[in-house]
Design a protein around this motif. Structure first.
Motif, mmCIF file in Angstrom:
data_model
loop_
_atom_site.group_PDB
_atom_site.id
_atom_site.type_symbol
_atom_site.label_atom_id
_atom_site.label_comp_id
_atom_site.label_asym_id
_atom_site.label_seq_id
_atom_site.Cartn_x
_atom_site.Cartn_y
_atom_site.Cartn_z
ATOM 1 N N ASN A 143 64.967 41.076 4.240
ATOM 2 C CA ASN A 143 66.355 41.170 4.657
ATOM 3 C C ASN A 143 66.891 42.475 4.071
ATOM 4 O OD1 ASN A 143 67.096 37.602 4.321
ATOM 5 N ND2 ASN A 143 66.194 38.724 6.021
ATOM 6 N N PHE A 144 68.117 42.840 4.438
ATOM 7 C CA PHE A 144 68.648 44.120 3.977
ATOM 8 C C PHE A 144 70.126 44.013 3.607
ATOM 9 C CE2 PHE A 144 65.310 45.037 7.073
ATOM 10 C CZ PHE A 144 64.526 45.975 6.414
ATOM 11 N N VAL A 145 70.521 44.816 2.622
ATOM 12 C CA VAL A 145 71.931 45.084 2.354
ATOM 13 C C VAL A 145 72.128 46.589 2.490
ATOM 14 C CG1 VAL A 145 73.783 45.095 0.638
ATOM 15 C CG2 VAL A 145 72.295 43.098 0.858
ATOM 16 N N PHE A 146 73.104 46.963 3.297
ATOM 17 C CA PHE A 146 73.418 48.371 3.521
ATOM 18 C C PHE A 146 74.755 48.715 2.871
ATOM 19 C CE2 PHE A 146 70.722 47.165 7.037
ATOM 20 C CZ PHE A 146 69.914 48.266 7.271
ATOM 21 N N SER A 147 74.838 49.883 2.311
ATOM 22 C CA SER A 147 76.116 50.409 1.836
ATOM 23 C C SER A 147 76.157 51.897 2.155
ATOM 24 C CB SER A 147 76.298 50.160 0.335
ATOM 25 O OG SER A 147 75.224 50.706 -0.405
ATOM 26 N N LYS A 148 77.348 52.446 2.115
ATOM 27 C CA LYS A 148 77.535 53.863 2.398
ATOM 28 C C LYS A 148 77.750 54.597 1.088
ATOM 29 C CE LYS A 148 80.555 56.961 5.044
ATOM 30 N NZ LYS A 148 81.771 57.038 5.884
ATOM 31 N N LYS A 149 77.003 55.664 0.882
ATOM 32 C CA LYS A 149 77.127 56.420 -0.355
ATOM 33 C C LYS A 149 78.544 56.956 -0.528
ATOM 34 C CE LYS A 149 72.317 58.036 -0.399
ATOM 35 N NZ LYS A 149 71.464 59.256 -0.333
ATOM 36 N N LEU A 150 79.008 56.943 -1.751
ATOM 37 C CA LEU A 150 80.325 57.474 -2.110
ATOM 38 C C LEU A 150 81.455 56.815 -1.323
ATOM 39 C CD1 LEU A 150 79.392 61.279 -2.285
ATOM 40 C CD2 LEU A 150 79.401 59.614 -4.145
ATOM 41 N N ASP A 151 81.264 55.535 -1.011
ATOM 42 C CA ASP A 151 82.264 54.783 -0.256
ATOM 43 C C ASP A 151 83.272 54.170 -1.226
ATOM 44 O OD1 ASP A 151 83.698 53.347 1.587
ATOM 45 O OD2 ASP A 151 82.146 51.840 1.942
ATOM 46 N N LYS A 152 84.475 54.699 -1.249
ATOM 47 C CA LYS A 152 85.495 54.200 -2.169
ATOM 48 C C LYS A 152 85.899 52.759 -1.870
ATOM 49 C CE LYS A 152 87.432 58.795 -3.076
ATOM 50 N NZ LYS A 152 88.643 59.651 -2.989
ATOM 51 N N LYS A 153 85.700 52.342 -0.627
ATOM 52 C CA LYS A 153 86.059 50.974 -0.246
ATOM 53 C C LYS A 153 84.998 49.956 -0.676
ATOM 54 C CE LYS A 153 88.728 52.437 3.810
ATOM 55 N NZ LYS A 153 88.866 52.318 5.294
ATOM 56 N N LYS A 154 83.834 50.454 -1.093
ATOM 57 C CA LYS A 154 82.735 49.610 -1.586
ATOM 58 C C LYS A 154 82.339 48.538 -0.561
ATOM 59 C CE LYS A 154 83.807 50.353 -6.455
ATOM 60 N NZ LYS A 154 84.111 49.735 -7.770
ATOM 61 N N ARG A 155 82.239 48.955 0.694
ATOM 62 C CA ARG A 155 81.834 48.029 1.751
ATOM 63 C C ARG A 155 80.329 47.794 1.712
ATOM 64 N NH1 ARG A 155 84.560 51.657 6.287
ATOM 65 N NH2 ARG A 155 83.653 53.170 4.818
ATOM 66 N N LYS A 156 79.933 46.588 2.070
ATOM 67 C CA LYS A 156 78.510 46.249 2.130
ATOM 68 C C LYS A 156 78.236 45.398 3.363
ATOM 69 C CE LYS A 156 77.075 46.405 -2.722
ATOM 70 N NZ LYS A 156 76.377 45.647 -3.801
ATOM 71 N N LEU A 157 77.101 45.673 3.981
ATOM 72 C CA LEU A 157 76.636 44.918 5.137
ATOM 73 C C LEU A 157 75.390 44.140 4.755
ATOM 74 C CD1 LEU A 157 76.279 44.240 8.200
ATOM 75 C CD2 LEU A 157 75.059 46.422 8.394
ATOM 76 N N GLY A 158 75.425 42.827 4.906
ATOM 77 C CA GLY A 158 74.251 42.008 4.657
ATOM 78 C C GLY A 158 73.634 41.565 5.969
ATOM 79 N N LEU A 159 72.347 41.801 6.128
ATOM 80 C CA LEU A 159 71.601 41.398 7.324
ATOM 81 C C LEU A 159 70.520 40.424 6.893
ATOM 82 C CD1 LEU A 159 70.843 41.632 10.325
ATOM 83 C CD2 LEU A 159 69.558 43.710 9.755
ATOM 84 N N ALA A 160 70.749 39.139 7.162
ATOM 85 C CA ALA A 160 69.846 38.098 6.661
ATOM 86 C C ALA A 160 69.483 37.125 7.773
ATOM 87 C CB ALA A 160 70.483 37.357 5.490
ATOM 88 N N THR A 161 68.367 37.378 8.404
ATOM 89 C CA THR A 161 67.845 36.451 9.420
ATOM 90 C C THR A 161 66.411 36.092 9.056
ATOM 91 O OG1 THR A 161 66.983 38.204 10.878
ATOM 92 C CG2 THR A 161 69.286 37.546 11.185
ATOM 93 N N ASP A 162 65.865 35.083 9.709
ATOM 94 C CA ASP A 162 64.478 34.659 9.477
ATOM 95 C C ASP A 162 64.256 34.252 8.026
ATOM 96 O OD1 ASP A 162 62.771 35.524 12.141
ATOM 97 O OD2 ASP A 162 64.488 36.829 11.789
ATOM 98 N N ASN A 163 65.007 33.246 7.594
ATOM 99 C CA ASN A 163 64.845 32.648 6.275
ATOM 100 C C ASN A 163 64.594 31.156 6.418
ATOM 101 O OD1 ASN A 163 65.666 34.655 3.919
ATOM 102 N ND2 ASN A 163 67.022 35.077 5.648
ATOM 103 N N GLY A 164 63.671 30.633 5.621
ATOM 104 C CA GLY A 164 63.349 29.223 5.705
ATOM 105 C C GLY A 164 64.172 28.340 4.787
ATOM 106 N N TYR A 165 64.727 28.938 3.723
ATOM 107 C CA TYR A 165 65.533 28.144 2.804
ATOM 108 C C TYR A 165 66.518 29.066 2.094
ATOM 109 C CZ TYR A 165 62.816 29.836 -1.235
ATOM 110 O OH TYR A 165 62.230 30.611 -2.200
ATOM 111 N N ILE A 166 67.454 28.473 1.396
ATOM 112 C CA ILE A 166 68.498 29.231 0.709
ATOM 113 C C ILE A 166 68.007 29.549 -0.704
ATOM 114 C CG2 ILE A 166 70.907 29.252 -0.024
ATOM 115 C CD1 ILE A 166 71.433 27.062 2.082
ATOM 116 N N SER A 167 67.535 30.762 -0.908
ATOM 117 C CA SER A 167 67.033 31.157 -2.228
ATOM 118 C C SER A 167 68.160 31.732 -3.079
ATOM 119 C CB SER A 167 65.927 32.205 -2.071
ATOM 120 O OG SER A 167 66.467 33.424 -1.575
ATOM 121 N N ASN A 168 67.949 31.734 -4.384
ATOM 122 C CA ASN A 168 68.913 32.360 -5.287
ATOM 123 C C ASN A 168 69.035 33.847 -4.995
ATOM 124 O OD1 ASN A 168 69.483 29.969 -6.674
ATOM 125 N ND2 ASN A 168 67.838 30.289 -8.145
ATOM 126 N N LEU A 169 67.911 34.468 -4.646
ATOM 127 C CA LEU A 169 67.917 35.890 -4.311
ATOM 128 C C LEU A 169 68.819 36.158 -3.113
ATOM 129 C CD1 LEU A 169 66.786 38.777 -4.664
ATOM 130 C CD2 LEU A 169 64.891 38.104 -3.154
#
Length: 263
Positions: free
Chosen positions: A128-154
């Motif tokens: 899976n992936f988390v994307f962020s934009k460098k030097l982003d003052k708004k501190k936005r993050k995009l989480g892309l999480a598909t194809d998971n079999g269970y809810i892990s702590n990670l």
């Protein structure tokens, strides 16, 4: 600018566009090259300005057109070494070769910072992936999480600060068990710890990561046979209502792209 769109999502094929003003990448290209280029065109996006293709894992609904598009647009392909070894024959010759990354180690493409992390799926080295934009003052993050079999702590730890979340909501458990359209072996795979998250499990993830800064939730990888947009939406909506969160709720579709969303 920091935007995302699910170009299409489901068992037939998946593709996700992530862009800033200067960097555009796509994660996975399942289905066909023609379908991918049409989805880009539908959003008035120039496929020729893409910088790279990222691959989450080697299943056909995620890589079917990766080699085709990489050759047509002369793009590098980013994936783990294990994933490449599992699918290199299907990818074919890649004009700009492979750029290997390691799950758990962040890397950059242009002004995009990319944090790949392990997913729980029946592939050799799924990410899976988390994307962020460098030097982003708004501190936005995009989480892309598909194809998971269970809810892990990670999974929970990585998604907690995301302002936009693309989350698998694959099936309704009762429909999966009672529809009778899938052989039992496939039902067991889907429900296993290396399968797919149900609507209820997807809502369980959302329950643990929702916060006041969450702007958008996109439910993805819905099963055409064992789910419905209504059932998926109901489960996610319940969680947002509990927290009185006004995040926009979208459903990614197999046949057309979502709108471009500001992360």
């Amino acid at each position: 600018m920091f935007q995302v769109a699910m170009l299409y999502s489901g068992s037939k094929g998946n593709a996700c566009l992530v862009r800033t003003a200067s960097t555009k990448v796509v994660v996975d290209i399942g289905f066909s090259g023609k379908r991918f280029l049409q989805a880009m065109d539908d959003l008035s996006l120039d496929a020729g300005k893409l910088r790279a293709i990222l691959v989450s894992h080697e299943h056909s609904d995620h890589i079917a057109a990766v080699g085709i598009v990489a050759r047509k647009l002369k793009l590098p392909v980013y994936l783990t070494e294990k994933t490449y070894q599992a699918c290199k024959l299907r990818l074919g010759k890649l004009p700009l070769g492979v750029r290997s990354f390691v799950s758990g180690e962040s890397f950059s493409i242009g002004d995009l910072a990319i944090d790949p992390f392990a997913s729980s799926h029946d592939a050799v080295d799924p990410c899976n992936f988390v994307f962020s934009k460098k030097l982003d003052k708004k501190k936005r993050k995009l989480g892309l999480a598909t194809d998971n079999g269970y809810i892990s702590n990670l999974l929970i730890n990585k998604l907690q600060a995301c302002t936009t979340l693309i989350l698998e909501s694959n099936h309704d458990v009762e429909t999966l068990l009672t529809s009778g359209k899938y052989p039992w072996e496939l039902v067991q795979r889907i429900k296993s710890r290396v399968g797919h998250l149900s609507n209820e499990e997807s809502a369980g993830v959302l329950l643990k990561v929702v916060h006041s800064g969450l702007k958008n939730v996109v439910l993805a990888h819905l099963s055409a046979e064992n789910n419905s947009p209504k059932m998926a939406r109901e489960q996610a909506s319940k969680v947002l209502k509990i927290f009185k969160n006004n995040a926009n709720l979208f459903l990614a579709k197999q046949e057309r792209a979502t709108e471009l969303l500001d992360v």
